[in-house]
Design a protein around this motif. Structure first.
Motif, short mmCIF file in Angstrom:
data_model
loop_
_atom_site.label_atom_id
_atom_site.label_comp_id
_atom_site.label_asym_id
_atom_site.label_seq_id
_atom_site.Cartn_x
_atom_site.Cartn_y
_atom_site.Cartn_z
N SER A 119 0.83 -1.20 0.00
CA SER A 119 0.00 0.00 0.00
C SER A 119 0.87 1.26 0.00
O SER A 119 2.06 1.21 0.34
CB SER A 119 -0.93 0.00 1.22
OG SER A 119 -0.21 -0.24 2.41
N ASN A 179 -5.02 3.37 -2.56
CA ASN A 179 -4.92 2.08 -1.89
C ASN A 179 -6.15 1.22 -2.13
O ASN A 179 -6.05 -0.01 -2.24
CB ASN A 179 -4.69 2.29 -0.39
CG ASN A 179 -3.26 2.67 -0.08
OD1 ASN A 179 -2.34 2.31 -0.81
ND2 ASN A 179 -3.05 3.41 0.99
N GLY A 181 -3.13 -2.96 3.59
CA GLY A 181 -2.95 -1.62 4.15
C GLY A 181 -1.87 -1.54 5.21
O GLY A 181 -1.75 -0.53 5.91
#
Length: 298
Positions: A184, A239, A257
């Motif tokens: 991410s 993202n 993430g």
């Protein structure tokens, strides 16, 4: 006499039915209910499907931007690929390539990332990576799409998605079975909040490092706050794209993430620009990636 003959034929028919039933209908090829063919199918265990994700890839190619090149980790405004989280050979970092490949890392890993690269540049990098037929490709890109001269100049989300999709298509044309690990985009606003306390770092920022987020670093007026919040939201949108596009490919893993959520402290930031990862920060990125790549479950 006729009655006795009729009874004889009836008894013979019943006897034949019983015999056939006891034989499991083998006279019909053994495939009837309860036949030997059915019993064999039930008893024979089904073959285990070949797992799509291999936690021990044999080679690795890296694509992306300055973070994967180790920019500003060793000296000011300079790449330092030896400390790259993906392919570096530094013992201080213990890169993904070293962790996965050991002594073969030197000959079975390649770094095609380019400092300053944006998502639009990724298909070309991916083409070079695919030519090596790697079993794993690492991707870290997107920060430069948000780090533009102004917030208005950031890459539109639709264009970012199109670039990432094209990059994966480019890889699949040459290396259809290559696995892909996607990191991410880091939380650029947090990096600003960490680095703005360092006088030297802010001077380096003025040379043009991520103006959309780092420009006027000490300004806290409503316009500056709105600008930074706009950049922060765009990073989150990027993202989301990385996660969604990766989810459509059975051989792709997003980091969930993890890099974005990682709280880079002063030890993890370059002491040259207080924005890019330091050697210590590169090591933390390597840890995050290795855990995700080697995880048994998707």
């Amino acid at each position: 006499m006729r009655k006795r003959s009729h009874r004889s034929r009836a008894v013979a028919a019943v006897t034949a039915a019983v015999v056939l039933g006891a034989a499991g209908c083998d006279a019909l090829g053994g495939d009837g209910p309860g036949g030997s063919g059915a019993r064999e199918r039930k008893a024979r265990p089904s073959a285990s499907p070949t797992p799509v994700w291999d936690t021990s890839p044999a080679s690795l190619a890296a694509v992306g931007d300055s973070i994967t090149r180790g920019f500003d980790a060793c000296s000011v405004l300079t790449d330092c690929p030896e400390v790259s989280w993906a392919t570096g050979d530094s013992g201080e970092v213990n890169s993904v390539a070293v962790r996965l490949l050991g002594a073969k890392a030197a000959t079975h890993s390649w770094n095609y990332a380019v400092t300053g690269a944006r998502m639009a540049d990724l298909p070309a990098q991916m083409a070079r990576a695919a030519a090596r037929r790697p079993t794993l490709v690492t991707v870290m890109a997107g920060a430069n799409d948000a780090c533009r001269v102004t917030a208005e100049a950031m890459t539109p989300v639709a264009d970012f998605r199109a670039g990432f999709e094209e990059a994966l298509r480019t890889l699949r044309r040459t290396a259809p079975k290559a696995q892909v690990y996607v990191a991410s985009v880091p939380d650029l606003k947090r990096l600003w909040s960490q680095g703005r306390t360092n006088v030297l770092g802010k001077q380096v920022w003025k040379l043009g490092i991520c103006p959309s987020m780092l420009g006027d670093a000490d300004a806290l007026d409503s316009a500056a706050n709105l600008r930074r919040e706009t950049v922060r939201q765009r990073v989150e949108d990027y993202n989301t794209v990385l996660e969604e596009v990766c989810a459509e490919d059975a051989r792709c893993r997003f980091d969930g993430g993890a890099v974005h959520a990682f709280r880079f402290g002063t030890d993890q930031l370059s002491h040259w620009d207080w924005f890019h990862p330091s050697t210590n920060g590169q090591a933390r990125l390597a840890e995050i990636a290795y855990r995700r790549i080697t995880a048994r479950g998707a």
